[in-house]
Design an enzyme around this catalytic site. Structure first.
Site, mmCIF file in Angstrom:
data_model
loop_
_atom_site.group_PDB
_atom_site.id
_atom_site.type_symbol
_atom_site.label_atom_id
_atom_site.label_comp_id
_atom_site.label_asym_id
_atom_site.label_seq_id
_atom_site.Cartn_x
_atom_site.Cartn_y
_atom_site.Cartn_z
ATOM 1 N N ASP A 1 -6.994 4.279 -4.683
ATOM 2 C CA ASP A 1 -7.682 4.086 -3.394
ATOM 3 C C ASP A 1 -8.312 5.445 -3.094
ATOM 4 O OD1 ASP A 1 -7.924 2.098 -0.965
ATOM 5 O OD2 ASP A 1 -7.378 3.966 -0.030
ATOM 6 N N LYS B 1 0.869 -1.179 0.000
ATOM 7 C CA LYS B 1 0.000 0.000 0.000
ATOM 8 C C LYS B 1 0.899 1.220 0.000
ATOM 9 C CE LYS B 1 -4.403 0.956 0.027
ATOM 10 N NZ LYS B 1 -5.523 0.206 -0.540
HETATM 11 P P1 NDP Z 1 -12.970 7.577 -2.933
HETATM 12 O O1 NDP Z 1 -11.910 8.588 -2.677
HETATM 13 O O2 NDP Z 1 -13.489 7.406 -4.311
HETATM 14 O O3 NDP Z 1 -14.219 7.856 -1.973
HETATM 15 C C1 NDP Z 1 -14.066 7.877 -0.598
HETATM 16 C C2 NDP Z 1 -15.401 8.257 0.030
HETATM 17 O O4 NDP Z 1 -15.304 8.091 1.443
HETATM 18 C C3 NDP Z 1 -15.775 9.699 -0.189
HETATM 19 O O5 NDP Z 1 -17.162 9.828 -0.192
HETATM 20 C C4 NDP Z 1 -15.155 10.392 1.031
HETATM 21 O O6 NDP Z 1 -15.772 11.625 1.374
HETATM 22 C C5 NDP Z 1 -15.423 9.351 2.093
HETATM 23 N N1 NDP Z 1 -14.409 9.457 3.139
HETATM 24 C C6 NDP Z 1 -13.065 9.313 3.002
HETATM 25 N N2 NDP Z 1 -12.458 9.506 4.159
HETATM 26 C C7 NDP Z 1 -13.413 9.779 5.050
HETATM 27 C C8 NDP Z 1 -13.403 10.053 6.437
HETATM 28 N N3 NDP Z 1 -12.254 10.092 7.141
HETATM 29 N N4 NDP Z 1 -14.595 10.274 7.057
HETATM 30 C C9 NDP Z 1 -15.760 10.235 6.357
HETATM 31 N N5 NDP Z 1 -15.826 9.982 5.026
HETATM 32 C C10 NDP Z 1 -14.668 9.753 4.404
HETATM 33 O O7 NDP Z 1 -12.382 6.201 -2.363
HETATM 34 P P2 NDP Z 1 -12.842 4.706 -2.690
HETATM 35 O O8 NDP Z 1 -14.303 4.653 -2.923
HETATM 36 O O9 NDP Z 1 -11.906 4.161 -3.707
HETATM 37 O O10 NDP Z 1 -12.471 3.966 -1.319
HETATM 38 C C11 NDP Z 1 -13.405 3.835 -0.243
HETATM 39 C C12 NDP Z 1 -12.977 2.704 0.677
HETATM 40 O O11 NDP Z 1 -12.911 1.481 -0.068
HETATM 41 C C13 NDP Z 1 -11.591 2.869 1.314
HETATM 42 O O12 NDP Z 1 -11.596 2.285 2.594
HETATM 43 C C14 NDP Z 1 -10.694 2.043 0.394
HETATM 44 O O13 NDP Z 1 -9.515 1.614 1.038
HETATM 45 C C15 NDP Z 1 -11.632 0.882 0.090
HETATM 46 N N6 NDP Z 1 -11.309 0.118 -1.103
HETATM 47 C C16 NDP Z 1 -11.211 0.723 -2.325
HETATM 48 C C17 NDP Z 1 -10.927 -0.031 -3.444
HETATM 49 C C18 NDP Z 1 -10.927 0.559 -4.812
HETATM 50 O O14 NDP Z 1 -10.827 -0.214 -5.779
HETATM 51 N N7 NDP Z 1 -11.041 1.857 -4.993
HETATM 52 C C19 NDP Z 1 -10.640 -1.483 -3.340
HETATM 53 C C20 NDP Z 1 -10.854 -2.024 -2.019
HETATM 54 C C21 NDP Z 1 -11.150 -1.248 -0.959
HETATM 55 P P3 NDP Z 1 -15.019 13.009 1.028
HETATM 56 O O15 NDP Z 1 -15.111 13.161 -0.442
HETATM 57 O O16 NDP Z 1 -15.786 14.024 1.804
HETATM 58 O O17 NDP Z 1 -13.614 12.851 1.507
#
Ligand code: NDP
Length: 445
Positions: free
Chosen positions: A165, A125
């Site tokens: 991510d 990561k």
């Molecule tokens: P994105 O950046 O596309 O979206 C993240 C979302 O989560 C946004 O809505 C963001 O809101 C919100 N968010 C992030 N941090 C916080 C926080 N501290 N408190 C509240 N809301 C938060 O990321 P992904 O959708 O790619 O990833 C989401 C999760 O899925 C993560 O845990 C990631 O590790 C996991 N994941 C992702 C994969 C992928 O293929 N992308 C694969 C496997 C797991 P805001 O815009 O306001 O920050």
């Protein structure tokens, strides 16, 4: 004190500030206790001490110029955790909360997740404490170029293949890939999540969300149930959340919430295809806030809260770590929720997991349920190596098959230890076994 508890205690003493990492290790260790008891050779080979130590950590300075010409400096990371099953593989996260503990927890999780896919990928990561919110396109581009200027010397198509991510989507992967290509004079599959016209795989953007719903489908099908007609609560509104909603709609479910770091929207009528298209436009193009959804449709916005108070049959945490605590779990259970499937990594706190399991809620841990993203990255690597491109249906079909396999592996591992239906135990034991056995077979590595 058991062997696993001893190793964990030493880890806590060694790096007391790495709380997220300790949480991830504690979760795996707790789940694999029965396996360690039945297989003393793991303790005799001191496998746990080795498995919690990353093979390599790279930390570096990332200087970049903002639009006013002022020099900013962020910290970059790549934690190359374990390559026993293949080249390091795992996403890059750009978020203000990124630190070494978060990177290590994610790299550790990734190692077992990748093992569950049965593809040959090690775990890693990386990322930075750079916060893309409010930054211009030009600033994001200059940051990505500076980040890759250092990262390039540590990665390669057969060494380490990063992906996206939180905060790293198609735009950032494009800038990172462009800089890698300039620096190395090579066009290869060094990153996944690339644009389809320049080596990306169809279905990669959809893969984590789709895979999550395929996994939940399998869990329910094993009990002669389905998602059709179920009311679902989803957190987040980024990549994973968006495609989770899309696939839930395909399955005939009703989705009533989405969120971001400012709060959540509740739409009792359900988020349909048209409203989802609005969210995708809002988040991916305009980089807006989810509260704008409530302004556009007849829905409420609850500031500063997560959506777990909303009554539902199934919950899909898809935002970030530790976003669902014990109190939230209690509220979900009281309101009739029967399934929690994790799209995010480690979104459920340890005490919340225990509460869900104690109340027989079907709980799908992220390392199994969200593995569809990295599995499809694995398929992108295969297509790049073969210099070919598979159709949407072909990749989707393979993704579905992989999620079925992961489900069956978790199910079987839990059965082997007389814990039917316990996917928490099953996922961790199945992932651990594959990594640990390969390490033993490869000698003192
Ligand atoms: P994105 O950046 O596309 O979206 C993240 C979302 O989560 C946004 O809505 C963001 O809101 C919100 N968010 C992030 N941090 C916080 C926080 N501290 N408190 C509240 N809301 C938060 O990321 P992904 O959708 O790619 O990833 C989401 C999760 O899925 C993560 O845990 C990631 O590790 C996991 N994941 C992702 C994969 C992928 O293929 N992308 C694969 C496997 C797991 P805001 O815009 O306001 O920050």
């Amino acid at each position: 004190m058991s062997y696993a508890q001893e190793v964990l205690a030493r880890l806590r003493q060694q790096d007391p500030q790495e709380t997220e990492f300790h949480q991830a290790v504690a979760e795996v260790f707790e789940a694999i206790e029965p396996m360690l008891e039945r297989n003393p050779h793991y303790r005799e080979a001191r496998i746990l001490e080795r498995i919690v130590e990353p093979e390599r950590i790279v930390m570096f300075r990332v200087p970049w110029l903002d639009d006013r010409g002022i020099c900013k400096v962020n910290r970059g990371y790549r934690v190359q955790f374990n390559s026993v099953l293949g080249p390091y593989k795992g996403g890059l996260r750009f978020h203000a909360t990124v630190n070494l503990s978060v990177m290590k927890f994610l790299g550790f999780e990734q190692t077992f997740k990748n093992a569950l896919t049965l593809l040959n990928m090690g775990g890693a990561k990386g990322g930075s404490d750079f916060d893309p919110h409010g930054k211009s396109d030009g600033e994001v581009m200059r940051f990505c170029q500076s980040f890759m200027t250092e990262l390039a010397r540590h990665i390669g198509p057969d060494t380490d293949v990063p992906a996206g991510d939180i905060g790293v989507g198609g735009r950032e992967i494009g800038y990172l890939f462009g800089q890698y290509r300039r620096l190395t004079n090579q066009f290869n599959g060094v990153l996944t999540g690339k644009g389809v016209e320049w080596g990306g795989s169809l279905v990669r953007p959809e893969a984590t969300g789709y895979g999550l719903v395929y996994f939940a489908h399998e869990m329910l099908a094993a009990r002669q149930d389905s998602l059709a007609g179920k009311t679902c609560v989803v957190s987040g509104s980024g990549n994973v959340a968006q495609y989770t909603v899309e696939k839930l709609l395909h399955e005939g479910a009703k989705v009533v919430t989405l969120s971001d770091s400012e709060g959540f929207v509740h739409d009792p009528d359900g988020i349909d295809e048209e409203k989802l298209a609005f969210v995708m436009q809002l988040k991916n193009k305009h980089r807006g806030r989810i509260r704008e959804y409530a302004e556009a449709f007849d829905a409420s916005f609850v500031a500063g809260k997560t959506p777990w108070s909303v009554a539902c049959d199934a919950a899909f945490p898809c935002a970030t770590q530790n976003e669902l605590d014990e109190e939230d779990a209690g509220e979900l259970i009281r309101n009739g929720c029967r399934l929690v499937a994790e799209g995010a990594n480690m979104p459920t706190t340890p005490s919340a997991i225990q509460r869900l399991l104690a109340c027989d809620v079907f709980y799908a841990p992220g390392k199994a349920a969200n593995a569809g993203g990295v599995a499809t990255s694995g398929l992108e690597m295969s297509q790049n190596s073969m210099r070919t491109r598979w159709s949407f249906d072909e990749v989707d079909h393979r993704l579905r098959g992989i999620m079925q396999t992961i489900h069956n592996e978790c199910h079987q591992a839990a059965m082997d230890y007389e814990m039917p239906g316990n996917y928490f135990a099953g996922a961790n034991m199945a992932g651990f076994k594959r990594v640990a056995d390969a390490m033993l077979e490869q000698g003192f590595v």
